[in-house]
Enzyme design. Sequence first.
Site, short mmCIF file in Angstrom:
data_model
loop_
_atom_site.label_atom_id
_atom_site.label_comp_id
_atom_site.label_asym_id
_atom_site.label_seq_id
_atom_site.Cartn_x
_atom_site.Cartn_y
_atom_site.Cartn_z
CG ASP A 9 36.64 43.58 41.30
OD1 ASP A 9 37.39 42.78 41.08
OD2 ASP A 9 35.37 43.28 41.36
CD GLU A 48 38.76 41.23 37.46
OE1 GLU A 48 38.59 40.07 37.29
OE2 GLU A 48 37.73 42.04 37.83
#
Length: 645
Positions: free
Chosen positions: A308, A351
């Site tokens: 992330d 991401e």
Amino acid sequence: MLDDFLIKLFHEGNCLESYKIFGAHKEIVDGVEGVRFTVFAPNARSVQVVGEFNGWNGSNDYMERYYDGGIWTKWIPNVKAFQMYKYRIEGQSGNVFDKADPYAFFSEMRPGTASKFIEIDNYKWKDQKWLKNRTKNFDKTLNIYEVNLGSWKLKKEFTDTEDGEFYSYEELIDMIIPYAVENGFTHLELMPLNEFPFDGSWGYQATGYFSATSRYGNPKQLMKFVDECHKAGLGVIMDMVLAHFVKDAHGLVQFDEGFVYEYADVNRRYSEWDSVYFDAGKDEVRSFLMSAVNFWIDVYHMDGIRFDAVSNMLYWKGNKFIGENDGAIEFLKRMNTKINEAHPSVMMIAEDSTDYPFVTKPTSEGGVGFDYKWDMGWMNDTLRYFKEDPVYRQYDHNLLTFSMMYFYTEKFILPFSHDEVVHSKGTILDKMWGNNDQKFAQVKALYVYMMTHPGKKLNFMGNELAEYKEWDEKKALGWEILKFPQHDSFHTFFKDLNMLYKDHSALWESDYEYDGFKWMVVDDNAQSVFAYTRTDKEGNCILVVANFIGNSHDSYQVPVPFSGSYKEILNTDQDIYTGSNMINPRAIRSKKGQCKNEENYITVKIAPFSASIFEYRKPAEKKKTARKTTKKPVKKSKTTKTAKK
């Protein structure tokens, strides 16, 4: 005793196994079983181990410095499994405070903050065949079901006055694994399972990077869950955050009153999520983070890690105008290189919402070294298009065509993740323009576009149900909506589409090769019709025809790349999907004639707000057979006979 070679690698920023040095490990000394506790606290004046085994009084359990590298260690006898402990640290100021173990393998259930001793190296795995045959799936199906284990289903609902109750890892084995397999998914992607204090952070603000969250059970139960996933042919990916960590006092923040894990510069220290950035330029922090990634692959057999907020490591605070974070970029390259060497079949997924170049290019070729990157541009453009009134879609035709202009620059995954269905953004269904029937028609067409577009796929749980209710970590998915025909038929459609994707190699075999995709109709913006093909290496072809406005067509000419028969194998307007059944029930033979840039075309019916998939099978090559010939006898000449005599 401690491994000096691993300690050397730890200080150099090259260690993948620092969890074998630090934390709490069983150790026998002079025939007595005990536990060795080891912690990195370079700025501490003193450190004690306190826990249930010494009445939380560490006066007799001061840790000893191990050489002069900031490492403290202590062996304590008769520590039992699951007993709680912490480190009591005296800072340079003289202040004394308790910290959880950064390398703990298990933790107390929130709101408790203590670490727990547990042995994790005696689980007997049964997935050797799976691991042996595992790949990164570049030329295979990769259809990911993103899941928050706690709220997929709840044993007991949360209320304003009482906590809910989660299903355990073991209980979920017989629930979510068969469901994912039956719905055609190839992998589960689990939102972070590292320990975290606040449910509302969903695990993205962690305290225990080596500690499987106690919300759903203990580490052995998680191992069994992953083992059973592999037994069912289901891969497991886990989300992790290496960019930042939570500010809770028992965690990593100012761990020994100094800045062990974070930036000393206050201007670089804090993120926009009110968390603290890791200083990934420090060697010991690099070893900590790389070891955490390796730990979940090595100990829990994860098949992939999705990272992330990578943009916040590539650029300071995720902002390219502030500049590149050279220390963090170097760390990412080092991590990807080392993990790929240690685990060549494990997927490393970024991401990243920036346009930083070569994120999925190997480090040996100047890239960052990830295997995949989420295509956030595709996601944003696509959802923006479907939110628009169809009257205006002709002016934004490029929102659906632009992705193929840059697609081959990276290895992309197309995501409709949890981020798209929270914080009043609306669910995927609710983002569609129009009334209820129009929304359902369009969301089916959207998913045909997604599943047939090049790139691997990811959907968050609930997308397959066409939920109107946004995701809430304190509420289970709205399973009861399946009693309504539109939701039930959409769920059937979603499963059928997933199975179609799985069964046709044209849709995944050549995702990242130029000859795997071709536009057939790309410029009919006036009618918002698109057509394109996907082709496998055998020459079999999938043709997709999509109409994203409310007009219908009784005889639309679609160019095709090969002469032959095209059979419709899925149409979003079929009556079984609560459509009007404006379909193409018989195989369509192509006709000769110039159409766009092709020499052949087919004529099809197209319903409003619909998409259909046609299959073309390359004719089998006829085997050449040798003709049988009868051998005629050779006449002998008189000359020959005379000569023989």
